[in-house]
Design a protein around this motif. Structure first.
Motif, PDB file in Angstrom:
ATOM      1  N   LEU A 159      -0.980 -56.892 -14.445  1.00 12.02           N
ATOM      2  CA  LEU A 159      -0.601 -58.235 -14.608  1.00 12.02           C
ATOM      3  C   LEU A 159       0.378 -58.857 -13.492  1.00 12.02           C
ATOM      4  N   GLU A 160       1.142 -57.761 -12.803  1.00  9.85           N
ATOM      5  CA  GLU A 160       1.926 -58.375 -11.761  1.00  9.85           C
ATOM      6  C   GLU A 160       1.225 -59.168 -10.554  1.00  9.85           C
ATOM      7  N   LYS A 161      -0.022 -59.105 -10.579  1.00 10.41           N
ATOM      8  CA  LYS A 161      -0.950 -59.695  -9.668  1.00 10.41           C
ATOM      9  C   LYS A 161      -1.829 -60.664 -10.151  1.00 10.41           C
ATOM     10  N   ARG A 166       8.625 -64.443 -15.377  1.00 14.40           N
ATOM     11  CA  ARG A 166       7.675 -64.320 -16.331  1.00 14.40           C
ATOM     12  C   ARG A 166       7.465 -63.144 -16.937  1.00 14.40           C
ATOM     13  N   LEU A 167       7.762 -62.646 -18.169  1.00 16.43           N
ATOM     14  CA  LEU A 167       7.806 -61.367 -18.710  1.00 16.43           C
ATOM     15  C   LEU A 167       6.778 -61.232 -19.946  1.00 16.43           C
ATOM     16  N   MET A 217       8.182 -57.602 -10.418  1.00 16.66           N
ATOM     17  CA  MET A 217       8.862 -56.292 -10.790  1.00 16.66           C
ATOM     18  C   MET A 217       7.881 -55.283 -11.406  1.00 16.66           C
ATOM     19  N   ALA A 218       6.830 -55.624 -11.825  1.00 13.09           N
ATOM     20  CA  ALA A 218       5.808 -54.796 -12.477  1.00 13.09           C
ATOM     21  C   ALA A 218       6.314 -54.341 -13.783  1.00 13.09           C
ATOM     22  N   ILE A 219       6.139 -52.859 -14.100  1.00 16.74           N
ATOM     23  CA  ILE A 219       6.591 -52.217 -15.344  1.00 16.74           C
ATOM     24  C   ILE A 219       7.771 -51.816 -15.263  1.00 16.74           C
ATOM     25  N   ILE A 220       8.632 -52.154 -16.132  1.00 15.62           N
ATOM     26  CA  ILE A 220      10.012 -51.681 -16.382  1.00 15.62           C
ATOM     27  C   ILE A 220      10.153 -51.065 -17.787  1.00 15.62           C
ATOM     28  N   ALA A 221      10.022 -49.787 -17.992  1.00 11.09           N
ATOM     29  CA  ALA A 221      10.251 -49.124 -19.184  1.00 11.09           C
ATOM     30  C   ALA A 221      11.236 -48.678 -19.789  1.00 11.09           C
ATOM     31  N   LEU A 222      11.526 -48.950 -21.082  1.00 15.47           N
ATOM     32  CA  LEU A 222      12.879 -48.453 -21.648  1.00 15.47           C
ATOM     33  C   LEU A 222      12.577 -47.460 -22.778  1.00 15.47           C
ATOM     34  N   ALA A 223      13.318 -46.240 -22.862  1.00 15.75           N
ATOM     35  CA  ALA A 223      13.277 -45.330 -23.867  1.00 15.75           C
ATOM     36  C   ALA A 223      14.453 -44.541 -24.254  1.00 15.75           C
ATOM     37  N   SER A 224      14.473 -43.773 -25.094  1.00 13.78           N
ATOM     38  CA  SER A 224      15.614 -42.930 -25.587  1.00 13.78           C
ATOM     39  C   SER A 224      15.261 -41.439 -25.874  1.00 13.78           C
ATOM     40  N   PRO A 251      -0.852 -66.789 -13.892  1.00 11.55           N
ATOM     41  CA  PRO A 251       0.485 -66.393 -13.029  1.00 11.55           C
ATOM     42  C   PRO A 251       0.797 -65.073 -13.106  1.00 11.55           C
ATOM     43  N   PRO A 252       1.469 -64.650 -12.325  1.00 15.73           N
ATOM     44  CA  PRO A 252       1.823 -63.225 -12.534  1.00 15.73           C
ATOM     45  C   PRO A 252       3.094 -62.857 -13.797  1.00 15.73           C
ATOM     46  N   TYR A 253       2.921 -61.725 -14.278  1.00 18.47           N
ATOM     47  CA  TYR A 253       3.689 -61.251 -15.001  1.00 18.47           C
ATOM     48  C   TYR A 253       4.278 -59.777 -14.937  1.00 18.47           C
ATOM     49  N   ASP A 254       5.773 -59.725 -15.067  1.00 14.81           N
ATOM     50  CA  ASP A 254       6.137 -58.417 -15.383  1.00 14.81           C
ATOM     51  C   ASP A 254       6.186 -57.957 -16.595  1.00 14.81           C
ATOM     52  N   VAL A 255       6.230 -56.668 -16.803  1.00 14.59           N
ATOM     53  CA  VAL A 255       6.144 -56.061 -18.251  1.00 14.59           C
ATOM     54  C   VAL A 255       7.117 -55.098 -18.688  1.00 14.59           C
ATOM     55  N   LEU A 256       8.075 -55.464 -19.701  1.00 15.74           N
ATOM     56  CA  LEU A 256       9.116 -54.793 -20.064  1.00 15.74           C
ATOM     57  C   LEU A 256       8.314 -53.976 -21.313  1.00 15.74           C
TER      58      LEU A 256
END
Length: 280
Positions: free
Chosen positions: A117-119, A29-30, A1-8, A122-127
């Motif tokens: 990191l997605e590639k 994996r995150l 899922m690559a990068i998932i960004a959360l903000a407000s 092992p691969p990781y997605d990043v929150l």
């Protein structure tokens, strides 16, 4: 899922709580990266200050500016939230406000690294917890690199009003940097105005709604045992499904063939972590 960004937009609608709950409940994996310029809170909160010595993005920034080597140093700065499985890793945020000035020039470097990191193997997605965007130096390069940007807001009128202005600012920035549309979504927290009402008023889809769960929020904020069956954890775990579906649709759309005329007009594109409390 690559990068998932959360903000407000402002205040404390629960960005860090939502990001940590998702990290502890999703199945991939995150790496949870605290990129809030105002500082990280998970080391002192959920982890209860149990780790000795400085660790995190501030230390990475100092080392990168001094002699490079982010790729090597990165893994030594992580905390395993589900030790020893190394499937839920934390990159702590800055704890000293003076470090924020060191990190700011490197947001693009971190964004590029997180995306790679997605590639990995092992691969990781990043929150990414980006914190409030109404600050002096938001991590804009990270938001632009994200496959999904979630604006977290409470369902009350003051929060929604502040979020409306932030939505327009984010949309302008993403458009100016040629980020394909469909990245931005709302993540609503708590009771108040209805989901469809919010989506219509702010002209942005609501991807999900998280419940107010004070007991779980206190554990995520101050430490303790996380119960997977609690309302917040169940809702955070379920959030993975619409995000994955959104990413699949977005990637399918980006993979469509580009007509030759449109293509001509398109501009060129510019070591083992220490253990932490176990979540059950």
């Amino acid at each position: 899922m690559a990068i998932i960004a959360l903000a407000s937009a402002k205040g404390s609608p629960g960005v860090t709580t939502a990001a940590l709950a998702a990290t502890l409940s999703w199945h991939r994996r995150l790496v949870l990266a605290e990129c809030d310029p105002a500082g990280g809170s998970i080391l002192a909160g959920y982890l209860g200050g149990a780790l000795d010595g400085p660790r995190g993005i501030g230390e990475l920034a100092v080392g990168e500016l001094r002699d490079g080597g982010l790729e090597t140093a990165f893994w030594s700065q992580l905390v395993d939230l589900d030790a020893p499985r190394r499937e839920r890793l934390l990159l702590p945020g800055v704890v000293d406000p003076a470090q924020a000035g060191t990190v700011t020039p490197l947001w693009q470097r971190f964004a590029d690294f997180f995306g790679a990191l997605e590639k990995g193997t092992p691969p990781y997605d990043v929150l990414v917890d980006c914190g409030r965007l109404q600050v002096a130096s938001p991590p804009w390069p990270v938001l632009r690199a994200a496959a999904v940007v979630l604006l977290v807001t409470r369902a009350t009128l003051p929060d929604l009003s502040a979020t409306r202005a932030t939505i327009r600012a984010v949309e302008r920035d993403l458009a100016e940097h040629r980020v394909p549309p469909g990245t931005l979504r709302l993540l609503v927290v708590g009771d108040g105005h209805g989901t469809s009402e919010i989506s219509k008023a702010l002209q942005l889809p609501v991807i999900a709604r998280l419940p107010v769960d004070p007991r779980t929020a206190a554990v995520l904020g101050l430490g303790g045992t996380v119960r997977a069956g609690r309302p917040l954890m169940r809702a955070a775990g379920a959030l993975e499904v619409p995000i994955r579906a959104l990413l699949d649709r977005r990637r399918a759309r980006l993979a469509w063939p580009v007509p030759a005329e449109a293509a001509q007009l398109r501009a060129p594109a510019t070591p083992t972590a220490p253990e932490a409390p176990h979540a059950v």
